[in-house]
Design a protein around this motif. Structure first.
Motif, mmCIF file in Angstrom:
data_model
loop_
_atom_site.group_PDB
_atom_site.id
_atom_site.type_symbol
_atom_site.label_atom_id
_atom_site.label_comp_id
_atom_site.label_asym_id
_atom_site.label_seq_id
_atom_site.Cartn_x
_atom_site.Cartn_y
_atom_site.Cartn_z
ATOM 1 N N LEU A 158 -60.771 39.043 -12.109
ATOM 2 C CA LEU A 158 -59.426 39.866 -12.919
ATOM 3 C C LEU A 158 -60.441 40.836 -13.837
ATOM 4 O O LEU A 158 -61.264 39.567 -14.062
ATOM 5 C CB LEU A 158 -57.594 39.455 -13.761
ATOM 6 C CG LEU A 158 -57.298 38.998 -12.213
ATOM 7 C CD1 LEU A 158 -55.707 38.742 -13.442
ATOM 8 C CD2 LEU A 158 -56.529 40.325 -11.021
ATOM 9 N N GLN B 94 -60.105 30.993 -17.276
ATOM 10 C CA GLN B 94 -60.020 30.818 -15.984
ATOM 11 C C GLN B 94 -58.479 29.907 -16.081
ATOM 12 O O GLN B 94 -58.148 29.113 -17.305
ATOM 13 C CB GLN B 94 -61.077 29.378 -15.944
ATOM 14 C CG GLN B 94 -60.733 29.190 -14.453
ATOM 15 C CD GLN B 94 -61.838 28.421 -14.715
ATOM 16 O OE1 GLN B 94 -63.422 27.716 -15.723
ATOM 17 N NE2 GLN B 94 -61.777 27.706 -13.198
ATOM 18 N N TYR C 234 -59.520 33.539 -11.751
ATOM 19 C CA TYR C 234 -61.300 33.455 -13.659
ATOM 20 C C TYR C 234 -61.566 35.336 -13.932
ATOM 21 O O TYR C 234 -60.991 35.829 -12.502
ATOM 22 C CB TYR C 234 -62.711 33.417 -12.743
ATOM 23 C CG TYR C 234 -63.348 33.076 -13.225
ATOM 24 C CD1 TYR C 234 -63.550 32.046 -14.468
ATOM 25 C CD2 TYR C 234 -64.828 33.358 -13.691
ATOM 26 C CE1 TYR C 234 -64.530 31.552 -15.270
ATOM 27 C CE2 TYR C 234 -65.848 33.755 -14.373
ATOM 28 C CZ TYR C 234 -65.430 32.712 -15.328
ATOM 29 O OH TYR C 234 -66.663 32.159 -16.284
ATOM 30 N N ARG C 235 -61.428 35.036 -14.933
ATOM 31 C CA ARG C 235 -62.389 36.611 -15.561
ATOM 32 C C ARG C 235 -63.380 36.389 -16.440
ATOM 33 O O ARG C 235 -63.593 36.462 -16.997
ATOM 34 C CB ARG C 235 -61.112 37.072 -16.921
ATOM 35 C CG ARG C 235 -59.382 36.829 -16.339
ATOM 36 C CD ARG C 235 -58.414 37.415 -17.411
ATOM 37 N NE ARG C 235 -57.285 37.154 -16.699
ATOM 38 C CZ ARG C 235 -56.521 36.349 -17.236
ATOM 39 N NH1 ARG C 235 -57.036 35.573 -17.208
ATOM 40 N NH2 ARG C 235 -55.492 36.600 -16.545
ATOM 41 N N HIS D 212 -60.046 41.728 -16.439
ATOM 42 C CA HIS D 212 -60.195 41.870 -18.115
ATOM 43 C C HIS D 212 -61.165 41.936 -19.044
ATOM 44 O O HIS D 212 -62.062 41.111 -18.591
ATOM 45 C CB HIS D 212 -59.253 41.547 -18.774
ATOM 46 C CG HIS D 212 -58.017 41.329 -18.397
ATOM 47 N ND1 HIS D 212 -57.432 40.535 -17.283
ATOM 48 C CD2 HIS D 212 -56.842 42.515 -18.202
ATOM 49 C CE1 HIS D 212 -55.745 40.616 -16.718
ATOM 50 N NE2 HIS D 212 -56.069 41.849 -17.180
ATOM 51 N N HIS D 213 -61.872 42.697 -19.842
ATOM 52 C CA HIS D 213 -62.731 42.518 -21.134
ATOM 53 C C HIS D 213 -62.522 42.660 -22.237
ATOM 54 O O HIS D 213 -61.413 42.143 -22.952
ATOM 55 C CB HIS D 213 -63.150 44.173 -20.297
ATOM 56 C CG HIS D 213 -62.145 45.273 -21.332
ATOM 57 N ND1 HIS D 213 -61.821 45.253 -21.882
ATOM 58 C CD2 HIS D 213 -62.100 45.802 -20.051
ATOM 59 C CE1 HIS D 213 -60.748 46.212 -21.538
ATOM 60 N NE2 HIS D 213 -61.325 46.804 -21.189
ATOM 61 N N SER E 190 -61.369 47.478 -12.733
ATOM 62 C CA SER E 190 -61.071 46.755 -11.211
ATOM 63 C C SER E 190 -62.270 47.016 -10.546
ATOM 64 O O SER E 190 -62.871 46.485 -9.939
ATOM 65 C CB SER E 190 -59.374 46.484 -11.218
ATOM 66 O OG SER E 190 -59.392 48.397 -10.495
ATOM 67 N N ASP F 168 -51.698 38.097 -19.076
ATOM 68 C CA ASP F 168 -52.979 37.217 -18.042
ATOM 69 C C ASP F 168 -51.289 37.028 -17.533
ATOM 70 O O ASP F 168 -50.441 36.532 -18.047
ATOM 71 C CB ASP F 168 -52.467 35.509 -18.907
ATOM 72 C CG ASP F 168 -52.669 34.250 -18.983
ATOM 73 O OD1 ASP F 168 -52.905 34.469 -17.400
ATOM 74 O OD2 ASP F 168 -51.995 32.999 -18.761
ATOM 75 N N LEU G 77 -65.328 38.888 -19.486
ATOM 76 C CA LEU G 77 -64.419 38.817 -20.707
ATOM 77 C C LEU G 77 -65.453 38.840 -22.178
ATOM 78 O O LEU G 77 -65.892 39.393 -23.085
ATOM 79 C CB LEU G 77 -63.758 37.782 -21.204
ATOM 80 C CG LEU G 77 -62.007 37.512 -20.519
ATOM 81 C CD1 LEU G 77 -61.946 36.429 -21.083
ATOM 82 C CD2 LEU G 77 -61.053 38.886 -21.337
#
Length: 454
Positions: free
Chosen positions: A120, A150, A159-160, A122-123, A35, A454, A163
């Motif tokens: 967020l 999303q 939305y991420r 997250h990868h 983050s 999630d 990723l």
């Protein structure tokens, strides 16, 4: 790893402009590596929308106050607005991590306004871990789609954007920009499945198949596409099932359901529950529904329960309803008809009518105890309450929960089904009896203990 200096900002400049109508970027900021990289990269993009970093203080670690202070200081360095929200984490049986996740997302939802986009961090490695965890649980295509890029959240959207990037690429970016971040001490606890995978399993996969996480990302995307196509079919099927809602619950045509193949029925029932924001039955429970309800004889006493809900057949309809609590023996209360009366799983209200009960009297309210008799208005003789409820077609699971109104020891009304002979007056009050169809607190549709992101 690509250009570590610019890879995050390049990714954000490519991903975020496609989102329409965004008025504010709200970044979930834990203070950890991921983050921190997201917020730093976003601050360099030069977008016109304001940026707000939101830190959720769970209070689960002795270092939680230090993490909050670090995040506030980091935002001050970047010139980014900072807000924090303290949450109370209540473990209701799904694990502390799952309870924290639910509290966190609720706090985000309370903060977000229309036009906001929650970002967020997250990868791709998070995606691979989630995919493997769900494989361990035997998930289908929807579960194997893993973390969605999303989705809606409250009045806003989530939305991420990272990723497609790996944890290694984020680490390289952070080191290049000399970022500081905090480490959650629980991340080293291999008692958590995700930590075990991250520390023991994923390095072995990476050594043998360096591109595995990218390939798994592609598989997750294919599963997402398959899931969307299947659900679109299920939505169309559901519309053909004559879906209805009445006092007894939500219901579908049993005959129409029986015309579908079993696989389509099961998917339809999952989608039905999701549309109603109800926890989906497990595969074993869906099999019980198939065997005991859909393929069983009409009006069977069979019932399938899960997560506070029940499913049962009655008069060629498949009903989904809130499992009623067992009435306490001898329970009673009083009611003068001037206000609504809550009965836990149901409620009584009144309205003016041409014919109804007399207002201003103190009625006793209770449930069936057995052996009651009465004569509905307009009948020639009395009958047992049991037989009358069958005749009126009240669903079996409501027959012990129908409120009975008494004056002294005389039964004067049965819910809003009928008024007993001699107690209806002109210009009286008409009763409306409604049962509750949803729980006060919905169970999470995602069932694992603290391992879903999630």
């Amino acid at each position: 790893m690509g250009d570590a200096i610019n890879i995050v900002s390049h990714t954000l400049r490519r991903e975020l402009p496609a989102l329409e109508g965004v008025k504010r970027w709200v970044v979930g900021l834990s203070g950890g590596l991921d983050s921190s990289v997201l917020l730093h990269g976003l601050s360099l993009c030069g977008f016109s929308q304001p940026i707000i970093a939101c830190h959720i203080h769970h209070g689960l670690s002795d270092h939680a106050d230090q993490w909050q202070e670090h995040c506030q200081s980091f935002c001050a360095e970047l010139g980014v607005a900072f807000v924090d929200r303290a949450v109370a984490v209540s473990n209701l049986g799904g694990g502390v991590e799952e309870a924290a996740r639910q509290s966190r997302y609720q706090a985000f939802e309370d903060l977000l306004e229309p036009g906001d986009c929650l970002l967020l961090a997250h990868h791709r490695d998070d995606q691979a871990e989630t995919l493997l965890l769900r494989l361990m649980r035997g998930a289908g295509p929807k579960g194997l789609a893993a973390i969605p890029a999303q989705r809606p959240i409250g009045k806003a959207q989530l939305y991420r954007p990272l990723l497609e990037l790996s944890r290694g690429e984020l680490e390289a970016y952070a080191q290049t920009h000399e970022l500081r971040w905090v480490e959650d001490d629980s991340n080293s606890d291999e008692g958590f499945d995700r930590n075990y995978l991250r520390r023991q399993v994923m390095p072995l996969l990476q050594a043998r198949w360096p591109e595995f996480s990218r390939n798994w990302q592609a598989s997750a995307e294919l599963c997402r596409q398959q899931s969307e196509l299947s659900e679109a079919l299920a939505v169309d099927d559901l519309a053909e099932m004559d879906p209805q809602r009445d006092r007894a619950g939500h219901n579908l045509s049993l005959k129409a359901l029986q015309q579908l193949p079993s696989s389509r029925r099961q998917l339809l029932l999952r989608v039905w529950c999701e549309q109603l924001n109800i926890a989906c039955p497990s595969r074993a429970q869906l099999l019980q529904i198939e065997q005991q309800l859909i393929s069983h004889r009409q009006d069977s006493e069979a019932e399938v329960q899960w997560a506070g809900y029940s499913m049962r057949c009655y008069q060629q309809r498949l009903y989904l309803y809130l499992t009623p609590a067992t009435p306490e023996p001898g329970w009673t209360t009083s009611w003068d008809l001037t206000h609504s009366l809550s009965l836990g799983s149901s409620q009584l209200q009144t309205e003016q009518a041409d014919v109804g009960l007399q207002a201003g009297r103190e009625y006793g309210v209770c449930y069936r105890s057995g052996g009651e008799r009465c004569k509905p208005q307009g009948r020639n003789h009395s009958q047992t309450l049991k037989k009358l409820l069958q005749e009126y077609g009240l669903q079996p699971w409501l027959r012990d929960r129908v409120p009975l109104l008494y004056l002294g020891d005389q039964l004067v009304a049965v819910g809003d089904l009928w008024i007993c002979d001699g107690y209806a007056v002109e210009g009286g009050l008409k009763i409306d009896w409604q049962t509750r169809l949803t729980q006060d607190s919905q169970p999470s549709v995602i069932s694992p203990s603290g391992q879903d992101l999630d």
